[in-house]
Design a protein around this motif. Structure first.
Motif, short mmCIF file in Angstrom:
data_model
loop_
_atom_site.label_atom_id
_atom_site.label_comp_id
_atom_site.label_asym_id
_atom_site.label_seq_id
_atom_site.Cartn_x
_atom_site.Cartn_y
_atom_site.Cartn_z
N TYR A 380 0.84 -1.21 0.00
CA TYR A 380 0.00 0.00 0.00
C TYR A 380 0.87 1.26 0.00
N LEU A 381 2.02 1.18 0.67
CA LEU A 381 2.95 2.31 0.63
C LEU A 381 3.46 2.54 -0.78
N GLY A 382 3.73 1.44 -1.48
CA GLY A 382 4.23 1.56 -2.85
C GLY A 382 3.18 2.07 -3.82
N ALA A 383 1.92 1.81 -3.52
CA ALA A 383 0.84 2.21 -4.43
C ALA A 383 0.31 3.61 -4.13
N ALA A 384 0.68 4.19 -2.99
CA ALA A 384 0.16 5.50 -2.60
C ALA A 384 1.02 6.63 -3.17
N ASP A 385 0.44 7.82 -3.21
CA ASP A 385 1.15 9.00 -3.67
C ASP A 385 1.54 9.93 -2.52
N VAL A 386 0.81 9.87 -1.41
CA VAL A 386 1.09 10.74 -0.27
C VAL A 386 0.47 10.11 0.98
N LEU A 387 1.14 10.29 2.09
CA LEU A 387 0.63 9.82 3.38
C LEU A 387 -0.02 11.00 4.10
N ALA A 388 -1.11 10.73 4.81
CA ALA A 388 -1.75 11.75 5.63
C ALA A 388 -1.78 11.31 7.08
N LEU A 389 -1.58 12.26 7.98
CA LEU A 389 -1.68 12.01 9.43
C LEU A 389 -2.34 13.24 10.03
N THR A 390 -3.51 13.05 10.67
CA THR A 390 -4.28 14.19 11.18
C THR A 390 -4.44 14.13 12.70
N SER A 391 -3.54 13.46 13.39
CA SER A 391 -3.67 13.26 14.83
C SER A 391 -3.66 14.58 15.59
N ILE A 392 -4.30 14.57 16.76
CA ILE A 392 -4.23 15.71 17.65
C ILE A 392 -3.13 15.52 18.69
N SER A 393 -2.57 14.33 18.77
CA SER A 393 -1.43 14.07 19.66
C SER A 393 -0.63 12.91 19.10
N GLU A 394 0.66 13.08 19.02
CA GLU A 394 1.58 12.03 18.58
C GLU A 394 2.91 12.25 19.29
N ALA A 395 3.76 11.27 19.19
CA ALA A 395 5.15 11.44 19.64
C ALA A 395 6.02 11.45 18.39
N GLN A 396 6.49 10.28 18.00
CA GLN A 396 7.29 10.15 16.77
C GLN A 396 6.72 8.95 16.02
N PRO A 397 5.73 9.18 15.19
CA PRO A 397 4.94 8.09 14.62
C PRO A 397 5.77 7.12 13.79
N ILE A 398 5.71 5.84 14.15
CA ILE A 398 6.41 4.81 13.40
C ILE A 398 5.89 4.74 11.97
N ALA A 399 4.57 4.87 11.81
CA ALA A 399 3.99 4.78 10.46
C ALA A 399 4.56 5.87 9.56
N LEU A 400 4.77 7.05 10.09
CA LEU A 400 5.35 8.14 9.29
C LEU A 400 6.78 7.82 8.91
N LEU A 401 7.56 7.28 9.85
CA LEU A 401 8.95 6.93 9.55
C LEU A 401 9.02 5.84 8.48
N GLU A 402 8.17 4.83 8.61
CA GLU A 402 8.20 3.73 7.63
C GLU A 402 7.79 4.22 6.24
N ALA A 403 6.76 5.07 6.20
CA ALA A 403 6.35 5.61 4.91
C ALA A 403 7.46 6.47 4.31
N ALA A 404 8.09 7.28 5.15
CA ALA A 404 9.17 8.14 4.67
C ALA A 404 10.33 7.32 4.12
N ALA A 405 10.61 6.17 4.74
CA ALA A 405 11.71 5.33 4.28
C ALA A 405 11.48 4.80 2.87
N THR A 406 10.21 4.75 2.43
CA THR A 406 9.91 4.32 1.07
C THR A 406 9.93 5.48 0.09
N GLY A 407 10.18 6.69 0.58
CA GLY A 407 10.16 7.86 -0.29
C GLY A 407 8.77 8.43 -0.50
N LEU A 408 7.86 8.19 0.44
CA LEU A 408 6.50 8.71 0.32
C LEU A 408 6.40 10.05 1.04
#
Length: 539
Positions: A380-408
């Motif tokens: 799904y990361l490979g098929a997407a064009d952009v990741l969205a995260l709309t949280s009102i509280s986070e620390a250092q989101p693993i999902a964001l790091l993993e998506a970023a590692a794929t160049g998303l």
């Protein structure tokens, strides 16, 4: 007694019973450290369905459950204990608990541990006896003079019982104790440090007290008394003030006892200092991911509709409703958009149902797909064009790091370390932005940022390359493991291990058959008694 562990990891409301967030971090960290042996202290409540959601790593030598709303019955207050008149110790013990929970702990925490060990007291003496009731009434008159006694009683009972539950739990043998938050996990670590003298580290993903403030602000079970009327002077204390003071106090105790305090990013250190963390104990160690596992993911070159991906639990703190409203507005800018949501819906089924209903209400069902849990997010990361995260509280989101590692590239709210991940920071070796950061709870800003990336192929490619370079440089699991190894060496050297005390085993006491303090959870399969995660995952 369980086998000797190198590291005792302490978590509240997480591993191995909750997927995602801090639990995922723990599982990945233990698997990345096969040379270390781990014991896990898992803190929850009796309602949690304690079924393992992770296959337990081979280097986990034990898991101990601590159930906050269950504690040993303990000795009867009518019995003598080591020469003390036990009944006369009840009121002092209750006063110590008051000082701990009211935000002025001082030496009270250590004094309470010593008194409970000396007397063998538990629930029977300190919560259920007549002297305990009398002492609790005095506490009520001081802490909530204008509030309902019944509300105070149940709040006091939960907070005090949780405190007693922690400090009567037998400690596993371990070289270092490591709490992955403050709160109850941090308080348990402080207890372990006081009793054993072993090194103690606190890691904060999200700031515990900030997360509790959010929860208390919207809690439906807390009602203001209205006792202050229309007065403009100092208002009388409310029940939510008592809960917040307790959470703030136990975090302060965790900081005071810790040998080192880590967090993932710089902004958190400001809040840690405000909550009483000594600046000289503060360290920054980011989250780490298996970069190699994601580096091979490439964008799917096949023609496809513009695709936005969101990965996360369908819960209020992730603010899925804002994402859905943003998608409705994004359709006006990018009509053929597809929005995919990956994440479990069982943590808050009512909220998940509201989100699905909102999709129908806005008439965007053709554009939004709820996939629930998936076995592997990489396709799904490979098929997407952009990741969205709309949280009102986070620390250092693993999902964001993993998506970023794929160049998303990504669009996120300005929470936690999202801005650092996307835009970098002052001494970041990688220059450039990997997406956009917008204010929370603003669907229009989210939609416009997503549209800017989706409609500009060159910008999207440039942002993806920034992300692909930044993640290996700073967030590779091997780098992070090295930082923790160095920290363990540092704190171990600062503590004279020869003088460390033997692990404390709670004294045998009457009426403990229903209390889970002395059992170690089996490492595989379901567990008979259940518990409910207290705080979510903090990540």
């Amino acid at each position: 007694m369980s086998a000797q562990a190198d590291i005792c990891l302490i978590v509240e409301g997480g591993y191995p019973y909750v997927l995602g967030g801090v639990a995922s971090w723990m599982d990945a960290y233990m698997r990345a450290s096969p040379e270390l042996r781990f014991h896990v202290i898992s803190i929850g409540t009796a309602a949690q369905p304690r079924v393992n959601r992770y296959p337990i790593a081979a280097n986990v030598v034990g898991i101990t459950d601590v159930i906050l709303d269950r504690c040993p019955t303990g000795r009867s207050p009518s019995l003598r204990s080591r020469g003390l008149r036990s009944r006369g110790s009840i009121a002092p013990a209750v006063r110590l608990m008051q000082q701990i929970l009211a935000g002025v702990p001082g030496p009270s925490f250590a004094a309470l541990i010593e008194l409970v060990q000396q007397t063998g007291f538990g629930q029977a003496a300190l919560l259920d006896s007549k002297p305990a009731w009398t002492a609790m009434e005095a506490v009520y008159r001081q802490m909530l003079p204008n509030g309902p006694l019944l509300d105070f009683f149940w709040s006091w009972r939960f907070l005090a019982r949780g405190l007693l539950s922690l400090i009567t739990t037998p400690l596993p043998p371990a070289r270092i104790f490591h709490a992955v938050s403050t709160g109850y996990a941090g308080l348990f670590g402080a207890y372990a440090q006081h009793v054993t003298g072993r090194p103690y580290v606190v890691t904060e993903h999200g700031i515990y007290t900030n997360e509790r403030r959010i929860e208390l602000a919207v809690a439906r079970w807390i009602h203001d008394s209205g006792a202050s009327g229309f007065g403009v002077g100092a208002r009388p204390p409310e029940l939510r003030d008592i809960w917040l003071a307790a959470f703030t106090s136990i975090s302060r105790i965790a900081y005071e006892h810790a040998d080192a305090i880590t967090t993932q990013y710089r902004a958190n250190q400001h809040y840690q200092c405000l909550d009483g963390a000594p600046p000289d104990k503060l360290r920054i160690i980011p989250n780490g991911i298996d970069v190699d596992a994601y580096d091979g993911v490439r964008r799917d070159p096949a023609p496809h509709p513009p695709t936005v991906l969101m990965i996360g639990r369908i819960v209020p703190i992730k603010d899925i409703r804002t994402f859905i409203m943003a998608v409705a507005q994004l359709r006006e800018l990018v009509p053929e958009i597809i929005a995919i949501l990956i994440g479990p819906e069982d943590e808050d089924p009512a909220y998940a149902a509201d989100c699905r209903a909102l999709v129908e209400q806005l008439g965007i069902a053709a554009s939004v797909r709820f996939l629930g849990r998936v076995p592997d997010v990489k396709p799904y990361l490979g098929a997407a064009d952009v990741l969205a995260l709309t949280s009102i509280s986070e620390a250092q989101p693993i999902a964001l790091l993993e998506a970023a590692a794929t160049g998303l590239p990504a669009v996120t709210t300005d929470v936690g370390s999202c801005r650092e991940i996307i835009e970098g920071f002052a001494d970041d070796p990688i220059i450039g932005r990997g997406g956009f950061v917008v204010e929370p709870c603003n669907p229009k800003a989210v939609a416009e940022a997503l549209a800017a990336i989706l409609r500009d192929d060159a910008l999207r490619a440039e942002m993806g390359q920034v992300m692909r370079r930044r993640i290996p440089s700073l967030y590779h699991k091997n780098r992070v493991k090295g930082l923790y190894d160095a920290l363990y060496t540092e704190v171990a050297a600062s503590v004279n291990q020869a003088q460390a005390k033997p692990a404390y085993r709670a004294p045998a006491a009457t009426g403990q058959a229903d209390a889970p303090r002395d059992r170690v959870a089996p490492l595989h399969g379901p567990i008979r008694e259940g518990a409910l995660a207290m705080t979510g995952d903090g990540g």
